[in-house]
Design a protein around this motif. Structure first.
Motif, PDB file in Angstrom:
ATOM      1  N   ASN A 130     -68.441  -8.975  48.063  1.00 59.65           N
ATOM      2  CA  ASN A 130     -69.828  -9.157  48.513  1.00 59.65           C
ATOM      3  C   ASN A 130     -70.758  -9.452  47.334  1.00 59.65           C
ATOM      4  N   ILE A 131     -70.606  -8.709  46.244  1.00 56.48           N
ATOM      5  CA  ILE A 131     -71.459  -8.904  45.065  1.00 56.48           C
ATOM      6  C   ILE A 131     -71.228 -10.291  44.465  1.00 56.48           C
ATOM      7  N   GLN A 132     -69.975 -10.672  44.320  1.00 56.62           N
ATOM      8  CA  GLN A 132     -69.667 -11.906  43.605  1.00 56.62           C
ATOM      9  C   GLN A 132     -69.831 -13.168  44.440  1.00 56.62           C
ATOM     10  N   THR A 133     -69.964 -13.017  45.731  1.00 55.98           N
ATOM     11  CA  THR A 133     -70.165 -14.203  46.566  1.00 55.98           C
ATOM     12  C   THR A 133     -71.593 -14.269  47.107  1.00 55.98           C
ATOM     13  N   GLY A 134     -72.453 -13.409  46.578  1.00 53.68           N
ATOM     14  CA  GLY A 134     -73.853 -13.433  46.996  1.00 53.68           C
ATOM     15  C   GLY A 134     -74.060 -12.958  48.414  1.00 53.68           C
ATOM     16  N   GLY A 135     -73.053 -12.286  48.930  1.00 50.34           N
ATOM     17  CA  GLY A 135     -73.141 -11.804  50.300  1.00 50.34           C
ATOM     18  C   GLY A 135     -73.998 -10.563  50.408  1.00 50.34           C
ATOM     19  N   ASP A 136     -74.314 -10.220  51.609  1.00 53.68           N
ATOM     20  CA  ASP A 136     -75.057  -8.987  51.835  1.00 53.68           C
ATOM     21  C   ASP A 136     -74.086  -7.816  51.837  1.00 53.68           C
ATOM     22  N   LYS A 137     -74.566  -6.667  52.214  1.00 51.99           N
ATOM     23  CA  LYS A 137     -73.715  -5.477  52.197  1.00 51.99           C
ATOM     24  C   LYS A 137     -72.930  -5.286  53.485  1.00 51.99           C
ATOM     25  N   ASN A 138     -73.057  -6.216  54.414  1.00 50.78           N
ATOM     26  CA  ASN A 138     -72.322  -6.114  55.672  1.00 50.78           C
ATOM     27  C   ASN A 138     -70.836  -6.299  55.428  1.00 50.78           C
ATOM     28  N   GLN A 139     -70.050  -5.621  56.230  1.00 50.87           N
ATOM     29  CA  GLN A 139     -68.609  -5.693  56.124  1.00 50.87           C
ATOM     30  C   GLN A 139     -68.130  -7.096  56.477  1.00 50.87           C
ATOM     31  N   LYS A 140     -67.317  -7.660  55.604  1.00 53.74           N
ATOM     32  CA  LYS A 140     -66.732  -8.978  55.855  1.00 53.74           C
ATOM     33  C   LYS A 140     -65.245  -8.792  56.133  1.00 53.74           C
TER      34      LYS A 140
ATOM     35  N   LEU B  95     -61.251  -9.752  56.050  1.00 56.97           N
ATOM     36  CA  LEU B  95     -60.349 -10.350  55.077  1.00 56.97           C
ATOM     37  C   LEU B  95     -60.197 -11.847  55.362  1.00 56.97           C
ATOM     38  N   ALA B  96     -60.148 -12.205  56.639  1.00 58.86           N
ATOM     39  CA  ALA B  96     -60.038 -13.614  57.024  1.00 58.86           C
ATOM     40  C   ALA B  96     -61.234 -14.422  56.523  1.00 58.86           C
ATOM     41  N   THR B  97     -62.416 -13.842  56.559  1.00 59.41           N
ATOM     42  CA  THR B  97     -63.621 -14.512  56.056  1.00 59.41           C
ATOM     43  C   THR B  97     -63.505 -14.768  54.558  1.00 59.41           C
ATOM     44  N   ALA B  98     -63.043 -13.778  53.812  1.00 61.15           N
ATOM     45  CA  ALA B  98     -62.873 -13.929  52.363  1.00 61.15           C
ATOM     46  C   ALA B  98     -61.816 -14.988  52.048  1.00 61.15           C
ATOM     47  N   MET B  99     -60.727 -14.982  52.805  1.00 62.82           N
ATOM     48  CA  MET B  99     -59.687 -15.983  52.593  1.00 62.82           C
ATOM     49  C   MET B  99     -60.234 -17.383  52.856  1.00 62.82           C
ATOM     50  N   GLU B 100     -60.995 -17.516  53.916  1.00 66.31           N
ATOM     51  CA  GLU B 100     -61.596 -18.811  54.243  1.00 66.31           C
ATOM     52  C   GLU B 100     -62.552 -19.246  53.139  1.00 66.31           C
ATOM     53  N   HIS B 101     -63.342 -18.312  52.627  1.00 63.49           N
ATOM     54  CA  HIS B 101     -64.294 -18.605  51.553  1.00 63.49           C
ATOM     55  C   HIS B 101     -63.586 -19.210  50.340  1.00 63.49           C
ATOM     56  N   PHE B 102     -62.417 -18.680  49.993  1.00 63.67           N
ATOM     57  CA  PHE B 102     -61.668 -19.147  48.832  1.00 63.67           C
ATOM     58  C   PHE B 102     -60.601 -20.196  49.184  1.00 63.67           C
ATOM     59  N   ALA B 103     -60.593 -20.653  50.420  1.00 65.85           N
ATOM     60  CA  ALA B 103     -59.627 -21.655  50.895  1.00 65.85           C
ATOM     61  C   ALA B 103     -58.185 -21.188  50.668  1.00 65.85           C
ATOM     62  N   ILE B 104     -57.952 -19.917  50.960  1.00 58.60           N
ATOM     63  CA  ILE B 104     -56.602 -19.350  50.861  1.00 58.60           C
ATOM     64  C   ILE B 104     -55.912 -19.551  52.210  1.00 58.60           C
ATOM     65  N   GLU B 105     -54.784 -20.208  52.173  1.00 58.82           N
ATOM     66  CA  GLU B 105     -54.036 -20.464  53.398  1.00 58.82           C
ATOM     67  C   GLU B 105     -53.372 -19.179  53.890  1.00 58.82           C
ATOM     68  N   GLN B 106     -53.462 -18.949  55.176  1.00 53.46           N
ATOM     69  CA  GLN B 106     -52.846 -17.772  55.806  1.00 53.46           C
ATOM     70  C   GLN B 106     -51.337 -18.036  55.941  1.00 53.46           C
ATOM     71  N   THR B 107     -50.543 -17.489  55.020  1.00 55.33           N
ATOM     72  CA  THR B 107     -49.095 -17.681  55.071  1.00 55.33           C
ATOM     73  C   THR B 107     -48.372 -16.424  55.524  1.00 55.33           C
ATOM     74  N   ARG B 108     -49.101 -15.325  55.606  1.00 54.50           N
ATOM     75  CA  ARG B 108     -48.527 -14.055  56.046  1.00 54.50           C
ATOM     76  C   ARG B 108     -49.251 -13.601  57.303  1.00 54.50           C
ATOM     77  N   MET B 109     -48.550 -12.814  58.086  1.00 60.00           N
ATOM     78  CA  MET B 109     -49.091 -12.349  59.350  1.00 60.00           C
ATOM     79  C   MET B 109     -50.239 -11.353  59.135  1.00 60.00           C
ATOM     80  N   ALA B 110     -51.325 -11.522  59.862  1.00 59.71           N
ATOM     81  CA  ALA B 110     -52.433 -10.567  59.835  1.00 59.71           C
ATOM     82  C   ALA B 110     -52.042  -9.321  60.625  1.00 59.71           C
TER      83      ALA B 110
END
Length: 190
Positions: A136-146, A148-163
């Motif tokens: 949250n701090i490093q992406t300029g986000g607010d304090k709301n809970q994000k 893991l999928a949102t963070a992965m999307e932010h960094f363009a990390i491909e989902q290769t493992r099961m959630a």
């Protein structure tokens, strides 16, 4: 420091009025049924992995929501060891002076409750970092809970493992960690 990204899956009582609560010394929010963990290298990259199922003692009937979300069923867990045995294996795997990295606060609370309910030593498991706060701090986000999928999307990390699989979520959290300035995040962490 030995950084270990950890994720837990847990079962819960079928009802908040379940009779199992009458037998417990604390209000157990969830009984761990799977531990997944990934050690981080010095440059914060995912390395060695650990995954293990845990046979439940208190919440033996799988809550339908947990079963649907995780795909874990009673039959799978029946072949597992109980928490004290699994916890010792996890401790051995973690090595000396682990610092646990999680996505959110829930895993720490659930782990602590499971340690208490089984009357196990937890001096070695005291250091926890919520990576979500650093994100949250490093992406300029607010304090709301994000998520893991949102963070992965932010960094363009491909989902290769099961959630909602403990090892899959630990691995994906480790990938998010590798995209952050972890050293700076620790300085800002409080």
């Amino acid at each position: 420091m030995n950084y270990v990204v950890v994720d837990l899956e847990w079962n819960q009582a079928m009802s908040s009025k379940s009779s199992v609560f009458n037998k417990l010394p604390i209000k157990l929010r969830g009984e761990i049924i799977e531990i997944g963990a990934v050690k981080l290298t010095q440059d914060m990259q995912p390395a060695e992995e650990f995954t293990i199922d845990v046979k439940p003692v208190y919440f033996k009937r799988m809550h339908y929501k947990v079963k649907k979300l995780t795909g874990i069923d009673k039959e799978r867990l029946s072949r597992s060891d109980m928490f004290p045995t699994v916890f010792e294996r996890f401790r051995e795997w973690c090595g000396e002076d682990p610092v646990f990295v999680t996505w959110g606060y829930d895993d720490q609370g659930i782990m602590e409750q499971n340690i208490i309910i089984h009357d196990l030593d937890w001096d070695w498991i005291a250091d926890w970092i919520n990576l979500q706060l650093i994100y949250n701090i490093q992406t300029g986000g607010d304090k709301n809970q994000k998520s893991l999928a949102t963070a992965m999307e932010h960094f363009a990390i491909e989902q290769t493992r099961m959630a909602h699989d403990a090892l899959g979520d630990a691995y994906n959290t480790a990938l998010v960690c590798s995209k952050l300035d972890f050293a700076e995040g620790l300085e800002q962490y409080d």
